[in-house]
Design a protein around this motif. Structure first.
Motif, PDB file in Angstrom:
ATOM      1  N   GLY A  75       0.823  -1.191   0.000  1.00 36.42           N
ATOM      2  CA  GLY A  75       0.000   0.000   0.000  1.00 36.42           C
ATOM      3  C   GLY A  75       0.865   1.252   0.000  1.00 36.42           C
ATOM      4  N   LEU A  76       0.208   2.424  -0.040  1.00 39.18           N
ATOM      5  CA  LEU A  76       0.949   3.677  -0.130  1.00 39.18           C
ATOM      6  C   LEU A  76       1.772   3.930   1.130  1.00 39.18           C
ATOM      7  N   ALA A  77       1.233   3.574   2.301  1.00 39.21           N
ATOM      8  CA  ALA A  77       1.971   3.778   3.549  1.00 39.21           C
ATOM      9  C   ALA A  77       3.274   2.981   3.544  1.00 39.21           C
ATOM     10  N   GLU A  78       3.180   1.731   3.109  1.00 38.48           N
ATOM     11  CA  GLU A  78       4.385   0.906   3.060  1.00 38.48           C
ATOM     12  C   GLU A  78       5.345   1.398   1.983  1.00 38.48           C
ATOM     13  N   HIS A  79       4.807   1.920   0.886  1.00 32.60           N
ATOM     14  CA  HIS A  79       5.641   2.486  -0.177  1.00 32.60           C
ATOM     15  C   HIS A  79       6.427   3.694   0.351  1.00 32.60           C
ATOM     16  N   PHE A  80       5.732   4.618   1.044  1.00 37.11           N
ATOM     17  CA  PHE A  80       6.412   5.788   1.609  1.00 37.11           C
ATOM     18  C   PHE A  80       7.429   5.375   2.667  1.00 37.11           C
ATOM     19  N   GLU A  81       7.037   4.393   3.469  1.00 32.14           N
ATOM     20  CA  GLU A  81       7.939   3.916   4.520  1.00 32.14           C
ATOM     21  C   GLU A  81       9.218   3.352   3.906  1.00 32.14           C
ATOM     22  N   HIS A  82       9.076   2.605   2.827  1.00 33.91           N
ATOM     23  CA  HIS A  82      10.227   2.020   2.137  1.00 33.91           C
ATOM     24  C   HIS A  82      11.146   3.112   1.600  1.00 33.91           C
ATOM     25  N   LEU A  83      10.568   4.233   1.135  1.00 36.93           N
ATOM     26  CA  LEU A  83      11.349   5.335   0.591  1.00 36.93           C
ATOM     27  C   LEU A  83      12.002   6.188   1.670  1.00 36.93           C
ATOM     28  N   VAL A  84      11.268   6.455   2.737  1.00 33.34           N
ATOM     29  CA  VAL A  84      11.711   7.444   3.718  1.00 33.34           C
ATOM     30  C   VAL A  84      12.521   6.831   4.852  1.00 33.34           C
ATOM     31  N   ARG A  85      12.298   5.558   5.193  1.00 37.71           N
ATOM     32  CA  ARG A  85      13.013   4.961   6.320  1.00 37.71           C
ATOM     33  C   ARG A  85      14.537   5.067   6.185  1.00 37.71           C
ATOM     34  N   PRO A  86      15.127   4.797   4.996  1.00 41.32           N
ATOM     35  CA  PRO A  86      16.586   4.959   4.896  1.00 41.32           C
ATOM     36  C   PRO A  86      17.057   6.384   5.187  1.00 41.32           C
ATOM     37  N   ILE A  87      16.263   7.381   4.799  1.00 40.55           N
ATOM     38  CA  ILE A  87      16.613   8.777   5.093  1.00 40.55           C
ATOM     39  C   ILE A  87      16.530   9.020   6.590  1.00 40.55           C
ATOM     40  N   SER A  88      15.489   8.481   7.218  1.00 37.92           N
ATOM     41  CA  SER A  88      15.318   8.645   8.655  1.00 37.92           C
ATOM     42  C   SER A  88      16.438   7.967   9.430  1.00 37.92           C
ATOM     43  N   ALA A  89      16.639   6.657   9.149  1.00 39.20           N
ATOM     44  CA  ALA A  89      17.618   5.886   9.915  1.00 39.20           C
ATOM     45  C   ALA A  89      19.047   6.216   9.544  1.00 39.20           C
ATOM     46  N   GLY A  90      19.288   6.549   8.273  1.00 41.47           N
ATOM     47  CA  GLY A  90      20.656   6.753   7.824  1.00 41.47           C
ATOM     48  C   GLY A  90      21.136   8.186   7.853  1.00 41.47           C
ATOM     49  N   VAL A  91      20.208   9.154   7.904  1.00 47.10           N
ATOM     50  CA  VAL A  91      20.604  10.567   7.862  1.00 47.10           C
ATOM     51  C   VAL A  91      20.050  11.343   9.056  1.00 47.10           C
ATOM     52  N   ALA A  92      18.717  11.383   9.178  1.00 52.06           N
ATOM     53  CA  ALA A  92      18.085  12.256  10.169  1.00 52.06           C
ATOM     54  C   ALA A  92      18.496  11.925  11.600  1.00 52.06           C
ATOM     55  N   VAL A  93      18.341  10.652  11.997  1.00 52.66           N
ATOM     56  CA  VAL A  93      18.639  10.276  13.378  1.00 52.66           C
ATOM     57  C   VAL A  93      20.126  10.380  13.705  1.00 52.66           C
ATOM     58  N   PRO A  94      21.054   9.914  12.846  1.00 50.94           N
ATOM     59  CA  PRO A  94      22.475  10.089  13.162  1.00 50.94           C
ATOM     60  C   PRO A  94      22.896  11.553  13.286  1.00 50.94           C
ATOM     61  N   ILE A  95      22.365  12.430  12.423  1.00 51.59           N
ATOM     62  CA  ILE A  95      22.719  13.852  12.531  1.00 51.59           C
ATOM     63  C   ILE A  95      22.181  14.429  13.837  1.00 51.59           C
ATOM     64  N   PHE A  96      20.943  14.070  14.202  1.00 52.95           N
ATOM     65  CA  PHE A  96      20.412  14.514  15.499  1.00 52.95           C
ATOM     66  C   PHE A  96      21.307  14.033  16.632  1.00 52.95           C
ATOM     67  N   ALA A  97      21.714  12.767  16.583  1.00 62.24           N
ATOM     68  CA  ALA A  97      22.572  12.214  17.640  1.00 62.24           C
ATOM     69  C   ALA A  97      23.898  12.956  17.699  1.00 62.24           C
ATOM     70  N   PHE A  98      24.438  13.324  16.554  1.00 68.47           N
ATOM     71  CA  PHE A  98      25.721  14.034  16.510  1.00 68.47           C
ATOM     72  C   PHE A  98      25.643  15.360  17.256  1.00 68.47           C
ATOM     73  N   PHE A  99      24.540  16.075  17.091  1.00 63.95           N
ATOM     74  CA  PHE A  99      24.417  17.386  17.749  1.00 63.95           C
ATOM     75  C   PHE A  99      23.838  17.286  19.162  1.00 63.95           C
ATOM     76  N   ALA A 100      23.110  16.209  19.460  1.00 67.10           N
ATOM     77  CA  ALA A 100      22.469  16.102  20.775  1.00 67.10           C
ATOM     78  C   ALA A 100      23.340  15.408  21.807  1.00 67.10           C
ATOM     79  N   ALA A 101      24.209  14.499  21.383  1.00 71.27           N
ATOM     80  CA  ALA A 101      24.964  13.679  22.344  1.00 71.27           C
ATOM     81  C   ALA A 101      26.256  14.323  22.796  1.00 71.27           C
TER      82      ALA A 101
END
Length: 432
Positions: free
Chosen positions: A262-288
C-alpha cells in the motif's frame, strides 16, 4: 495441537515476520550510524575541537519573521526528527490497520509492555528526585526506547532468539513511539497558538486529500509537508508532531488487490533509509555532545539525582516495567509464554529496551533547555543509562544465545514453491 492464540511472543504471520526482518535490517544500519555519530560527538565535545563543535551546533540560521531562526542543533531536533516521526506515524497506522496489532489478542502484549515500560521508569525517576530534592522536570526522559540503537546491539549480539521475540521488540517500540509522541505533545507544549495550529490543518488536509487519491508526486507532497511542519512549529506544539499527523493520513490498504504494498508501506520504504541513515544520526551528533569535564565532572554528574533518576529509570525501570507487565499479563489471563522461550529471554529483551537515547535526548532537551547544568547532567544520564542497559542486555542475551546454539535449530523450516515456510502455513491453518 497447541493453540498459539493463547501464547505470548508467537512468531506472527509470515507476512509480518518477513516484513519485520526487512525493517530490522534497515534499523540495524541506522543504529550503527547512530552509535558512531554519538561517539564522535562525545569525543569532539571533550577534545581541543570542543569550541568549534559547539559553534557549529549553536550557529543560528533561518527566517526570524517565521520564527524559524533556529540553531543547527534545533534544526536537527525539530526538523530532521520530524522525518523520523513521519516514519513512526506510517508504522503506527499500518500496524493497527493491517499488521498483527489489528488483532486485540496480539496487541495486548506490546501495549501492556510499553505502558509498563514507561510508567515504571517515570516513577523511579520521580522517587529518586523526591528523596534527593532534585528536579521533577525530567520525569519523562527515561520512558522512551530507541529501536535503532537496540536493534543494532541485537545484531552485534548475533542472537538466535526466536522471531516472535524480535517482532515483539519492534512492535513494543512502535507503541512506545506513540506514547512518547503523546507525552511530547501534551506535556511539552509551553505556549499554544491556536491560530497557527488551525492553519496547519489546511496543508495537512490537502496532503491527506492527495494521498487518499494515491498521489505520490514529491513536488506536491513535500511542500505541503514543509508548510505543515512550519505552522505546527509556530503553534508551540513540538514540530515533530507534524510528522506523525502527516503519517497518519497515508492510506495503508492498496486499492489494487494485486499490488505488493500500500501507499503507507511504499512511503515507509522510501523514507526509512533517510530517517535511519541521515536524520537520526545527525540529530545524535548534535544532541549527544556533552562535555564531561574529566573524572570530576563525571562523578559530579553521577551524584546529581537527575542523572541517577535517568540511569535507574532506563536500566531498572524498563526491565521491571516490561518484564513485570508481561508476567502480570500471563498471570491474570489464559496466555502463557511460548514453548520456545524462557523468562530470561523476556528479561534480556526488557533490558535491551532500556536503551533510550534518541527520544530520551529529545525529551530531555525539552525538559532542561533552560538549565545548562541540568541539561548536561541529563545527557550524561541518558548516555550512561543506555550504555549500561545495552551491556546488561548483552550479557543476558549472549548467555541465551549459547543455550540456543547448543540446542541447535529450534525447528526445521521447509519452504514450498510459494516461498512461505510450512511452519507459518501450519499455524495459520490451526488458527482458522
Amino acid at each position: 495441537m497447541t493453540d498459539t492464540r493463547n501464547r505470548l511472543f508467537t512468531r506472527g504471520s509470515w507476512l509480518e515476520t518477513s516484513r519485520t526482518a526487512e525493517i530490522l535490517r534497515a534499523e540495524t544500519t541506522g543504529g550503527v550510524l547512530l552509535i558512531i555519530a554519538a561517539i564522535i560527538a562525545v569525543v569532539l565535545a571533550n577534545s581541543p575541537w570542543q569550541e568549534a563543535y559547539e559553534a557549529v551546533r549553536d550557529f543560528r540560521v533561518g527566517p526570524a519573521a517565521l520564527h524559524l531562526d533556529l540553531s543547527i542543533g534545533a534544526w536537527a531536533a525539530d526538523g530532521l526528527l520530524a522525518i523520523f516521526f513521519f516514519v513512526a506515524g506510517l508504522e503506527l497506522k499500518r500496524e493497527f490497520v493491517a499488521g498483527d496489532l489489528r488483532d486485540p489478542r496480539r496487541a495486548a502484549l506490546p501495549i501492556a509492555a510499553a505502558v509498563g515500560g514507561m510508567v515504571a521508569p517515570a516513577l523511579i525517576y520521580v522517587a529518586v528526585n523526591l528523596v534527593d530534592d532534585g528536579s521533577l522536570a525530567g520525569w519523562a526522559t527515561p520512558v522512551a526506547t530507541d529501536i535503532a540503537f537496540a536493534v543494532a546491539i541485537l545484531a552485534v549480539i548475533s542472537t538466535h532468539l526466536p522471531a516472535g521475540l524480535r517482532t515483539f521488540l519492534l512492535t513494543l517500540a512502535v507503541v512506545d513511539d506513540l506514547l512518547g509522541i503523546t507525552i511530547i505533545a501534551v506535556f511539552f507544549t509551553s505556549s499554544l497558538h491556536i491560530g497557527f495550529l488551525l492553519l496547519a490543518l489546511v496543508p495537512i488536509g490537502l496532503f491527506a486529500l492527495l494521498v487518499q487519491r494515491r498521489v505520490r508526486s514529491p513536488w506536491l507532497l513535500v511542500p505541503l509537508a514543509l508548510i505543515a511542519w512550519a505552522l505546527v512549529h509556530s503553534s508551540g506544539v513540538h514540530a515533530t508532531v507534524a510528522g506523525v499527523l502527516l503519517g497518519f493520513t497515508v492510506p495503508v490498504i492498496a486499492r489494487n488487490p494485486e499490488a505488493k504494498r500500500g501507499l503507507a508501506e511504499h512511503f515507509e520504504h522510501l523514507v526509512r533509509p533517510i530517517s535511519a541513515g541521515v536524520a537520526v544520526p545527525i540529530f545524535a551528533f548534535f544532541a549527544a555532545g556533552v562535555s564531561l569535564g574529566g573524572w570530576d565532572g563525571v562523578t559530579g554528574a553521577l551524584h546529581d539525582p537527575i542523572t541517577l533518576g535517568i540511569i535507574l529509570g532506563l536500566v531498572v525501570g524498563k526491565t521491571i516495567g516490561i518484564a513485570g507487565s508481561t508476567w502480570l499479563l500471563s498471570r491474570f489471563t489464559k496466555a502463557s509464554l511460548d514453548d520456545d522461550l524462557a523468562w530470561w529471554d523476556v528479561i534480556g529483551m526488557a533490558m535491551l529496551a532500556g536503551i533510550g537515547f534518541t527520544v530520551s535526548l529529545l525529551i530531555g532537551e525539552l525538559a532542561f533547555h533552560a538549565d545548562p547544568a541540568a541539561h548536561d547532567h541529563m545527557k550524561v544520564g541518558v548516555l550512561f543509562g543506555s550504555v549500561l542497559a545495552a551491556a546488561l542486555a548483552t550479557v543476558v542475551l549472549r548467555a541465551r544465545n549459547r543455550v540456543y546454539r547448543r540446542i541447535g535449530e529450534l525447528e526445521t523450516i521447509d519452504v514450498d514453491k510459494d516461498g512461505v515456510p510450512d511452519v507459518f502455513e501450519d499455524e495459520e491453518h490451526r488458527d482458522r
